[in-house]
Scaffold this active site. Structure first.
Site, short mmCIF file in Angstrom:
data_model
loop_
_atom_site.label_atom_id
_atom_site.label_comp_id
_atom_site.label_asym_id
_atom_site.label_seq_id
_atom_site.Cartn_x
_atom_site.Cartn_y
_atom_site.Cartn_z
N CYS A 94 0.79 25.38 -10.73
CA CYS A 94 -0.01 24.72 -9.69
C CYS A 94 0.91 23.92 -8.76
O CYS A 94 1.63 24.52 -7.96
CB CYS A 94 -1.12 23.87 -10.30
N HIS A 172 -3.99 27.36 -13.65
CA HIS A 172 -3.66 26.48 -14.78
C HIS A 172 -3.91 27.20 -16.11
O HIS A 172 -4.95 26.98 -16.74
CB HIS A 172 -4.51 25.22 -14.74
N GLU A 174 -2.78 26.44 -18.81
CA GLU A 174 -2.78 25.41 -19.86
C GLU A 174 -4.11 24.67 -19.97
O GLU A 174 -4.32 23.91 -20.90
CB GLU A 174 -1.64 24.42 -19.62
#
Length: 228
Positions: A94, A172, A174
């Site tokens: 990002c 993202h 994660e």
């Protein structure tokens, strides 16, 4: 193999007791691949003294814009260029995706396509990959060495490859669905249009392909530099 995590923005304070800082997210994402980790809070002015202090580097997301006049950004860009010149593997997520592009000669700005939040599907070299996203900024001009690896209709530069030197992703991987839903409710309302927040929360019922990106990031870090 030691991965240095450069944190470019703190996780939301209200969600931190349950989910931790963003370095924990990446440690969980890359778990089981034989990595060890050390964290530097770049957003607070903390950077390594040496690009070889880790075997690979990962730059996190941030609520800040890569183009903002903030004291931590120029030193981070200098570090990125030094890592790149030394060919130490570099991954950006990002904001990390954006700041790497900017540091290497690209351009980042607020997209005229607006916010992208929640589950998005990208074309990764012919494979449909669903990932959670949270951004308004995008890379709009590529650095000369960048190759487009993933895209969709609203994010044409969704993942970039720079040979064996860097691999960056706008989304993202994660972010779990649970975290994304809480982020949408606690940080999104009043900032992101409500219809987009509602769709993002609804889509937390659908799976993402974060595991695909975890393997891809792991493989990138472990690849051997081509012999000249």
């Amino acid at each position: 193999m030691k991965i240095g995590i450069l944190i470019a923005g703190h996780s939301p304070e209200n969600l931190r007791p349950e989910h931790g800082e963003y370095d924990v997210f990446f440690q969980n994402l890359l778990a089981g691949q034989g990595f060890t980790f050390q964290t530097w809070f770049a957003v607070d002015g903390e950077l390594p003294d040496d690009v070889h202090a880790a075997d690979g580097w990962l730059i996190s997301g941030s609520r800040h814009g890569a183009y903002e006049d903030l004291p931590f950004i120029p030193p981070l860009e200098d570090f990125i260029r030094a890592v790149y010149a030394a060919a130490v593997p570099l991954v950006g997520i990002c904001f990390g995706h954006q700041i790497i592009a900017q540091a290497l000669g690209g351009k980042v700005e607020k997209s005229d396509k607006g916010w992208m939040v929640g589950r998005q599907v990208y074309n990764f070299e012919g494979e449909a990959v669903a990932l959670n996203a949270w951004h308004q900024d995008q890379v709009v001009e590529l650095p000369k060495d960048a190759k487009v690896i993933a895209y969709n209709d609203t994010c044409p530069y969704a993942a970039l490859g720079y040979g064996h030197k860097a691999f960056t992703v706008q989304a993202h991987p994660e972010f779990s669905n649970g975290f994304l839903g809480k982020l949408a409710e606690s940080r999104g309302r009043g900032v992101v249009p409500d219809p987009l927040i509602d769709i993002a929360i609804e889509n937390t019922e659908k799976p993402t392909d974060s595991a695909i990106l975890a393997r891809r990031i792991g493989a990138f870090f472990k690849q051997k530099e081509p012999q000249s």
